[in-house]
Design a protein around this motif. Structure first.
Motif, PDB file in Angstrom:
ATOM      1  N   VAL A  52       0.964  -1.231   0.196  1.00  0.00           N
ATOM      2  CA  VAL A  52      -0.174  -0.054  -0.141  1.00  0.00           C
ATOM      3  C   VAL A  52       0.864   1.111   0.047  1.00  0.00           C
ATOM      4  CG1 VAL A  52      -1.773   1.257   1.342  1.00  0.00           C
ATOM      5  CG2 VAL A  52      -1.874  -1.100   1.117  1.00  0.00           C
ATOM      6  N   LEU A  53       1.969   1.320   0.815  1.00  0.00           N
ATOM      7  CA  LEU A  53       2.586   2.620   0.778  1.00  0.00           C
ATOM      8  C   LEU A  53       3.278   2.817  -0.578  1.00  0.00           C
ATOM      9  CD1 LEU A  53       5.485   3.165   3.484  1.00  0.00           C
ATOM     10  CD2 LEU A  53       6.036   3.632   1.194  1.00  0.00           C
ATOM     11  N   GLY A  54       3.761   1.409  -1.280  1.00  0.00           N
ATOM     12  CA  GLY A  54       4.358   1.768  -2.437  1.00  0.00           C
ATOM     13  C   GLY A  54       3.643   2.315  -3.507  1.00  0.00           C
ATOM     14  N   ALA A  55       2.174   1.525  -3.586  1.00  0.00           N
ATOM     15  CA  ALA A  55       1.551   2.102  -4.418  1.00  0.00           C
ATOM     16  C   ALA A  55       0.823   3.068  -4.280  1.00  0.00           C
ATOM     17  CB  ALA A  55       0.182   0.963  -4.327  1.00  0.00           C
ATOM     18  N   ALA A 202       0.315  -4.503  -8.471  1.00  0.00           N
ATOM     19  CA  ALA A 202       1.181  -4.763  -7.547  1.00  0.00           C
ATOM     20  C   ALA A 202       0.382  -5.830  -6.527  1.00  0.00           C
ATOM     21  CB  ALA A 202       1.823  -3.691  -6.880  1.00  0.00           C
ATOM     22  N   GLY A 203      -0.886  -5.563  -6.310  1.00  0.00           N
ATOM     23  CA  GLY A 203      -1.433  -6.405  -5.538  1.00  0.00           C
ATOM     24  C   GLY A 203      -1.612  -7.946  -6.119  1.00  0.00           C
ATOM     25  N   ALA A 204      -2.186  -7.872  -7.360  1.00  0.00           N
ATOM     26  CA  ALA A 204      -2.358  -9.232  -7.915  1.00  0.00           C
ATOM     27  C   ALA A 204      -1.086  -9.998  -8.091  1.00  0.00           C
ATOM     28  CB  ALA A 204      -2.908  -8.905  -9.415  1.00  0.00           C
ATOM     29  N   LEU A 205       0.046  -9.284  -8.437  1.00  0.00           N
ATOM     30  CA  LEU A 205       1.352  -9.944  -8.725  1.00  0.00           C
ATOM     31  C   LEU A 205       1.855 -10.553  -7.296  1.00  0.00           C
ATOM     32  CD1 LEU A 205       3.789 -10.522 -10.130  1.00  0.00           C
ATOM     33  CD2 LEU A 205       4.816  -8.283  -9.532  1.00  0.00           C
ATOM     34  N   GLY A 216       0.764 -23.892  -5.402  1.00  0.00           N
ATOM     35  CA  GLY A 216       1.483 -24.404  -6.738  1.00  0.00           C
ATOM     36  C   GLY A 216       1.372 -23.378  -7.862  1.00  0.00           C
ATOM     37  N   TRP A 217       2.405 -23.346  -8.796  1.00  0.00           N
ATOM     38  CA  TRP A 217       2.476 -22.465  -9.665  1.00  0.00           C
ATOM     39  C   TRP A 217       1.429 -22.476 -10.937  1.00  0.00           C
ATOM     40  CZ3 TRP A 217       4.647 -18.173  -8.437  1.00  0.00           C
ATOM     41  CH2 TRP A 217       5.734 -18.039  -7.446  1.00  0.00           C
ATOM     42  N   GLY A 218       0.808 -23.823 -10.839  1.00  0.00           N
ATOM     43  CA  GLY A 218       0.062 -24.156 -12.104  1.00  0.00           C
ATOM     44  C   GLY A 218      -1.403 -24.081 -11.582  1.00  0.00           C
ATOM     45  N   SER A 219      -1.615 -23.854 -10.332  1.00  0.00           N
ATOM     46  CA  SER A 219      -3.121 -23.758  -9.731  1.00  0.00           C
ATOM     47  C   SER A 219      -3.486 -22.578 -10.540  1.00  0.00           C
ATOM     48  CB  SER A 219      -3.168 -23.341  -8.315  1.00  0.00           C
ATOM     49  OG  SER A 219      -2.665 -22.331  -8.009  1.00  0.00           O
ATOM     50  N   ALA A 220      -5.101 -22.517 -10.508  1.00  0.00           N
ATOM     51  CA  ALA A 220      -5.997 -21.736 -11.222  1.00  0.00           C
ATOM     52  C   ALA A 220      -5.850 -20.447 -10.788  1.00  0.00           C
ATOM     53  CB  ALA A 220      -7.471 -22.243 -11.425  1.00  0.00           C
ATOM     54  N   VAL A 221      -5.816 -20.203  -9.382  1.00  0.00           N
ATOM     55  CA  VAL A 221      -5.664 -19.202  -8.272  1.00  0.00           C
ATOM     56  C   VAL A 221      -4.349 -18.306  -8.718  1.00  0.00           C
ATOM     57  CG1 VAL A 221      -5.466 -17.828  -6.381  1.00  0.00           C
ATOM     58  CG2 VAL A 221      -7.329 -19.733  -6.809  1.00  0.00           C
ATOM     59  N   THR A 222      -3.428 -19.081  -8.940  1.00  0.00           N
ATOM     60  CA  THR A 222      -1.987 -18.354  -9.021  1.00  0.00           C
ATOM     61  C   THR A 222      -2.082 -17.847 -10.434  1.00  0.00           C
ATOM     62  OG1 THR A 222      -0.700 -19.842  -7.438  1.00  0.00           O
ATOM     63  CG2 THR A 222       0.594 -18.758  -9.300  1.00  0.00           C
ATOM     64  N   VAL A 223      -2.308 -18.732 -11.501  1.00  0.00           N
ATOM     65  CA  VAL A 223      -2.116 -18.509 -12.903  1.00  0.00           C
ATOM     66  C   VAL A 223      -3.125 -17.119 -13.196  1.00  0.00           C
ATOM     67  CG1 VAL A 223      -2.641 -19.052 -15.355  1.00  0.00           C
ATOM     68  CG2 VAL A 223      -1.544 -20.667 -13.752  1.00  0.00           C
ATOM     69  N   GLY A 224      -4.307 -17.247 -12.733  1.00  0.00           N
ATOM     70  CA  GLY A 224      -5.218 -16.196 -12.665  1.00  0.00           C
ATOM     71  C   GLY A 224      -4.909 -14.921 -12.169  1.00  0.00           C
ATOM     72  N   SER A 225      -4.237 -14.938 -10.911  1.00  0.00           N
ATOM     73  CA  SER A 225      -3.608 -13.552 -10.381  1.00  0.00           C
ATOM     74  C   SER A 225      -2.566 -12.832 -11.168  1.00  0.00           C
ATOM     75  CB  SER A 225      -3.193 -13.927  -8.988  1.00  0.00           C
ATOM     76  OG  SER A 225      -4.264 -14.472  -8.078  1.00  0.00           O
ATOM     77  N   LEU A 226      -1.727 -14.129 -11.656  1.00  0.00           N
ATOM     78  CA  LEU A 226      -0.623 -13.402 -12.295  1.00  0.00           C
ATOM     79  C   LEU A 226      -1.136 -12.681 -13.905  1.00  0.00           C
ATOM     80  CD1 LEU A 226       2.137 -16.006 -11.895  1.00  0.00           C
ATOM     81  CD2 LEU A 226       2.053 -13.848 -10.811  1.00  0.00           C
ATOM     82  N   ALA A 227      -2.005 -13.458 -14.351  1.00  0.00           N
ATOM     83  CA  ALA A 227      -2.542 -12.817 -15.613  1.00  0.00           C
ATOM     84  C   ALA A 227      -3.246 -11.521 -15.353  1.00  0.00           C
ATOM     85  CB  ALA A 227      -3.832 -13.807 -16.223  1.00  0.00           C
ATOM     86  N   VAL A 228      -3.947 -11.484 -14.276  1.00  0.00           N
ATOM     87  CA  VAL A 228      -4.780 -10.103 -13.750  1.00  0.00           C
ATOM     88  C   VAL A 228      -3.531  -9.098 -13.765  1.00  0.00           C
ATOM     89  CG1 VAL A 228      -5.864  -8.888 -12.198  1.00  0.00           C
ATOM     90  CG2 VAL A 228      -6.463 -11.269 -12.833  1.00  0.00           C
ATOM     91  N   ALA A 229      -2.481  -9.521 -13.261  1.00  0.00           N
ATOM     92  CA  ALA A 229      -1.530  -8.470 -12.967  1.00  0.00           C
ATOM     93  C   ALA A 229      -0.774  -8.014 -14.073  1.00  0.00           C
ATOM     94  CB  ALA A 229      -0.382  -9.208 -12.100  1.00  0.00           C
TER      95      ALA A 229
END
Length: 329
Positions: A52-55, A202-205, A216-229
């Motif tokens: 939050v400080l950086g953003a 920044a938050g999604a990343l 896991g790096w292949g999970s839907a939540v992880t991949v989805g978050s990185l895609a949103v970022a």
């Protein structure tokens, strides 16, 4: 009034907001035991504040240009103090993370205005001295934070790593209200799309990286978050290219010195803080060091920052307006 009172006031605030990046590190095992927090929650106890400080720091700078740097600095310090109290009283990991995020809002307001206040207060040789002292205090904060966090955790309890901010905040507000004059205001349009998309990036990343280690790096939540970022970063670039007064003028990215500074800062902070949660838990739960011993073990990597910061030339890499390109370095 002593001419150095504004410097003392700004150093108090800066010391407090920067020390909170590291002071919590040593207290993490005790926080986990008291609030029944998971490892992921402990990561967010650190990351919510820094994120939050950086953003918000660039957006807070624009807000301060509109309504006054002194007003924003005092409001940010008061908010930081209130959030610190909430952190100290938190009875669950979720409440603690939320309060840490609010701390980041106050810290961004303070960090975005302290340089402007010092610049407006001092000139000539005094300005160089002020920035040198401020830089040394900034560098010392990380090192003192881990030791002070160990002392407070072992002798007073983990809640005092947050409660200690209250008397410092009172002193900083009282001294700043008298020592600082109001700076000249200028009308600057807040870059709301830029602030929003940068914060989302920044938050999604960070969420994706934290979830990747757990699910896991292949999970839907992880991949989805990185895609949103990635998508938010693209939207941020478009928004900044079209904004009349962008929070980050993209022309700065043409400067090798500016880009090199960003890459260097990224590498330095990644090396210094990426393993802080694991390291603190390992030192205390595996090696059985005390909280104070852990703070001392983490101290050496911060000593050099103090030495270098005091000798830094704060004016050599500042961006300036250029008649042709808008910005130059």
């Amino acid at each position: 009034m002593n001419k150095w009172n504004p410097l003392v006031a700004s150093c108090l605030g800066t010391f407090m907001l920067l020390i909170d990046v590291t002071i919590v590190t040593v207290a993490l095992p005790d926080i986990a035991a008291a609030t029944h927090s998971s490892f992921t929650t402990l990561q967010w106890v650190l990351d919510a504040y820094a994120l939050v400080l950086g953003a918000l720091v660039l957006g807070m700078g624009a807000l301060a240009d509109n309504i006054g740097h002194k007003r924003v600095y005092l409001s940010g310090t008061a908010l930081f103090a209130a959030a610190s109290l909430a952190c100290g009283l938190a009875d669950s990991g979720g409440v603690l993370v939320a309060a840490r995020a609010v701390q980041g809002v106050g810290g961004a307001a303070m960090f975005a205005t302290t340089i402007a206040l010092l610049h407006a207060t001092y000139s000539g040789r005094d300005r160089g001295v002020a920035f040198g002292v401020w830089g040394a205090v900034s560098g010392a904060s990380a090192g003192i934070g881990v030791v002070l966090g160990g002392v407070l955790t072992q002798w007073a309890g983990w809640r005092w790593v947050f409660m200690v901010n209250l008397p410092v905040s009172v002193c900083a507000i009282a001294l700043s209200a008298v020592a600082f004059g109001e700076t000249t205001r200028r009308r600057v349009r807040l870059d709301v799309p830029g602030i929003a998309t940068f914060s989302l990036t920044a938050g999604a990343l960070i969420f994706g990286i934290i979830r990747g280690g757990e699910a896991g790096w292949g999970s839907a939540v992880t991949v989805g978050s990185l895609a949103v970022a990635a998508l938010a970063l693209a939207v941020f670039a478009v928004a900044e290219s079209r904004a009349a007064q962008p929070m980050l003028p993209l022309v700065l990215l043409r400067s090798p010195r500016f880009v090199g500074s960003l890459v260097g800062a990224l590498g330095m902070n990644f090396a210094a803080f990426s393993g802080s949660v694991l390291l603190s838990i390992w030192l205390q739960d595996v090696l059985r060091l005390s909280a104070i011993g852990t703070g001392c073990a983490l101290l050496p990597m911060s000593v050099l920052a103090f030495v270098v910061a005091g000798d830094s030339d704060t004016g050599s890499t500042a961006p300036r307006r250029s008649g042709r390109s808008g910005w130059a370095w």
